[in-house]
Design an enzyme around this catalytic site. Structure first.
Site, PDB file in Angstrom:
ATOM      1  N   PHE A   1     -21.036 -14.177  26.650  1.00 56.66           N
ATOM      2  CA  PHE A   1     -20.540 -13.052  25.718  1.00 56.66           C
ATOM      3  C   PHE A   1     -20.732 -13.437  24.211  1.00 56.66           C
ATOM      4  O   PHE A   1     -20.069 -13.207  23.297  1.00 56.66           O
ATOM      5  CB  PHE A   1     -19.133 -12.573  25.738  1.00 56.66           C
ATOM      6  CG  PHE A   1     -18.627 -12.698  27.342  1.00 56.66           C
ATOM      7  CD1 PHE A   1     -18.942 -11.381  28.018  1.00 56.66           C
ATOM      8  CD2 PHE A   1     -18.083 -13.474  28.172  1.00 56.66           C
ATOM      9  CE1 PHE A   1     -18.506 -10.937  29.294  1.00 56.66           C
ATOM     10  CE2 PHE A   1     -17.630 -13.538  29.441  1.00 56.66           C
ATOM     11  CZ  PHE A   1     -17.775 -12.157  30.046  1.00 56.66           C
TER      12      PHE A   1
ATOM     13  N   CYS B   1       0.993  -1.224  -0.110  1.00 50.12           N
ATOM     14  CA  CYS B   1       0.082   0.015   0.089  1.00 50.12           C
ATOM     15  C   CYS B   1       0.861   1.383   0.059  1.00 50.12           C
ATOM     16  O   CYS B   1       1.932   1.247   0.789  1.00 50.12           O
ATOM     17  CB  CYS B   1      -0.955   0.013   1.365  1.00 50.12           C
ATOM     18  SG  CYS B   1      -1.887   1.458   1.397  1.00 50.12           S
TER      19      CYS B   1
ATOM     20  N   CYS C   1      -9.149 -12.009  22.170  1.00 49.52           N
ATOM     21  CA  CYS C   1      -8.417 -10.842  20.930  1.00 49.52           C
ATOM     22  C   CYS C   1      -7.416 -10.224  21.817  1.00 49.52           C
ATOM     23  O   CYS C   1      -6.959  -9.075  21.122  1.00 49.52           O
ATOM     24  CB  CYS C   1      -9.513  -9.854  20.445  1.00 49.52           C
ATOM     25  SG  CYS C   1     -10.251  -9.222  21.629  1.00 49.52           S
TER      26      CYS C   1
ATOM     27  N   CYS D   1      -0.278   5.677   7.247  1.00 53.27           N
ATOM     28  CA  CYS D   1      -1.573   5.253   7.719  1.00 53.27           C
ATOM     29  C   CYS D   1      -1.556   4.406   8.837  1.00 53.27           C
ATOM     30  O   CYS D   1      -0.500   3.641   9.120  1.00 53.27           O
ATOM     31  CB  CYS D   1      -2.160   4.648   6.527  1.00 53.27           C
ATOM     32  SG  CYS D   1      -3.939   3.855   7.025  1.00 53.27           S
TER      33      CYS D   1
ATOM     34  N   GLN E   1     -16.874 -10.414  13.645  1.00 47.44           N
ATOM     35  CA  GLN E   1     -15.539 -10.847  13.292  1.00 47.44           C
ATOM     36  C   GLN E   1     -15.069 -10.153  11.932  1.00 47.44           C
ATOM     37  O   GLN E   1     -15.841 -10.202  11.048  1.00 47.44           O
ATOM     38  CB  GLN E   1     -15.458 -12.091  13.183  1.00 47.44           C
ATOM     39  CG  GLN E   1     -15.728 -13.228  14.347  1.00 47.44           C
ATOM     40  CD  GLN E   1     -14.908 -12.832  15.675  1.00 47.44           C
ATOM     41  OE1 GLN E   1     -13.687 -12.455  15.503  1.00 47.44           O
ATOM     42  NE2 GLN E   1     -14.929 -13.237  16.860  1.00 47.44           N
TER      43      GLN E   1
ATOM     44  N   CYS F   1      -2.340   0.070   9.203  1.00 43.30           N
ATOM     45  CA  CYS F   1      -1.678  -1.180   9.319  1.00 43.30           C
ATOM     46  C   CYS F   1      -0.236  -0.710   9.668  1.00 43.30           C
ATOM     47  O   CYS F   1       0.327   0.426   9.804  1.00 43.30           O
ATOM     48  CB  CYS F   1      -1.265  -1.539   7.793  1.00 43.30           C
ATOM     49  SG  CYS F   1      -2.701  -2.352   7.220  1.00 43.30           S
TER      50      CYS F   1
END
Length: 401
Positions: A267, A52, A359, A58, A240, A61
């Protein structure tokens, strides 16, 4: 060890910096890179050309400079390193699943106006400055395809020197778009919203001018489907990040479950696991968000699933061991803070299997330590990298008594 070996990047730290053998951190370096005496970097075999043009400015990422092998190693090490810090070694580390480029189906972008110029994108890393996206290597093209036309629409509804949020999700009917922080005033703005929604065949268009979301366009009820059951989708609800990442997480849980017996999905959100895993078995699903659990309850009813949906704050009122012992397995998918209160109750139960979807490596390792200390064995971990080229990772950990 030679002195020169100390100048080689040997791993990537949690926040994305390369680390030398003597512990020095260097941004935007990959394993195998070398640090010259003047501080410049000589790229090694694992240093990739970023796909990119906005990288590294940015903030969307952080790791496009890593090749595939190094990125896979990073995703795995994020969890194994956190577990090692708690003195835990999983029985098996399964091959990681990494989502392909341009498959992200959910995004929250920022927009700003200065005069006639509308900027839409992610903020620079550690800054409020926006990168005006002209390309994106991670977003599904159906989401990125709206960025350019949104600049024209926001010209009608975003006041000067104001900022807004652009929240997009891919659902059953197409793109669900919510615009926050805008001001819709006058016929031109009203007509512009309708024309935009029709031209781009939006699933739904929701506006929030500061007093709550208002649906402006929804030709048919907005839904998201799990395991063949459609559930009403509240605007920008949690999903997700990629369809294939979701399938990898669900598959890892399904492979570990016993063939029979009721399961509890704690959850549960909109039912990612409860509906995908509950086609042929009873499921108890608990969630603290009222609108979400109501959507799940209605969707499960329409699909004629054996699912009991419970609006319950599992931080303040976790299931007790007596309640948990009714189940053949527990599925946990908590927010980033983890599930300490609920895990302490599970640790005191006799539930034979716990599938923990996480996560956050730190909160997962903390909760895993509680389970292991009371007789559970961490049988396996399955790393999943849905947020390609970022430091955000997921995993399924399977615990057995």
């Amino acid at each position: 060890m030679r002195d020169s070996d100390l100048d080689s990047i040997i791993r990537v730290a949690a926040k994305g910096d390369g680390v030398t053998a003597d512990g020095r951190h260097f941004p935007l370096t990959a394993p195998g890179d070398w640090i010259r005496p003047d501080g410049s970097v000589a790229f090694g075999v694992h240093h990739a050309v970023p796909p990119c043009s906005h990288f590294p400015a940015c903030g969307g990422c952080q790791l496009q400079h890593l090749d595939e092998e190094s990125y896979v190693d990073f995703v795995t090490a994020r969890f194994t390193g956190a577990l090692a810090g708690q003195g835990i070694t999983p029985g098996a580390v399964l091959p990681p699943h990494i989502s392909p480029p341009m498959t992200r189906r959910r995004a929250s972008l920022r927009a700003a106006r200065a005069g006639r110029k509308i900027t839409i994108g992610f903020a620079e890393e550690g800054s409020h400055k926006l990168i005006d996206l002209q390309m994106c290597a991670v977003l599904d093209p159906r989401l990125f395809g709206l960025v350019a036309p949104l600049r024209d629409l926001l010209g009608l509804i975003l006041p000067d020197k104001r900022a807004a949020h652009v929240r997009m999700s891919l659902i059953d009917q197409g793109v669900d778009l919510m615009l926050e922080g805008v001001k819709v005033s006058g016929l031109a703005a009203d007509e512009g919203l309708g024309d935009f929604a029709r031209e781009h065949r939006l699933a739904r268009l929701t506006i929030d001018e500061g007093d709550g979301p208002q649906t402006r366009w929804e030709p048919e009820p907005a839904t998201i489907s799990f395991g063949g059951a459609a559930v009403g989708f509240p605007p920008f609800s949690f999903l997700q990040a990629t369809p294939d990442g979701e399938a990898a997480l669900v598959g890892a849980v399904r492979d570990a479950l016993p063939e029979t017996g009721a399961i509890a999905d704690l959850f549960c959100g909109l039912g990612t696991f409860a509906l995908a895993l509950g086609e042929k078995r009873p499921v108890y699903a608990a969630e603290g968000a009222r609108d979400v659990i109501l959507s799940l309850k209605l969707g499960a009813g329409r699909a004629q699933r054996r699912l009991a949906a419970d609006h319950r704050d599992l931080f303040r009122r976790p299931l007790t061991p007596e309640e948990l012992n009714r189940f053949a397995a527990i599925v946990l998918d908590p927010p980033r803070a983890g599930a300490k209160e609920q895990v302490l109750q599970i640790a005191a139960s006799a539930v034979p299997l716990v599938a923990y979807v996480s996560c956050n490596p730190a909160s997962f390792a903390r909760d895993a330590a509680h389970l292991v200390a009371t007789g559970y064995v961490l049988e396996s971990v399955k790393p999943v990298g849905q947020f390609r080229w970022t430091t955000h990772v997921e995993l399924v950990g399977i615990f057995r008594r």
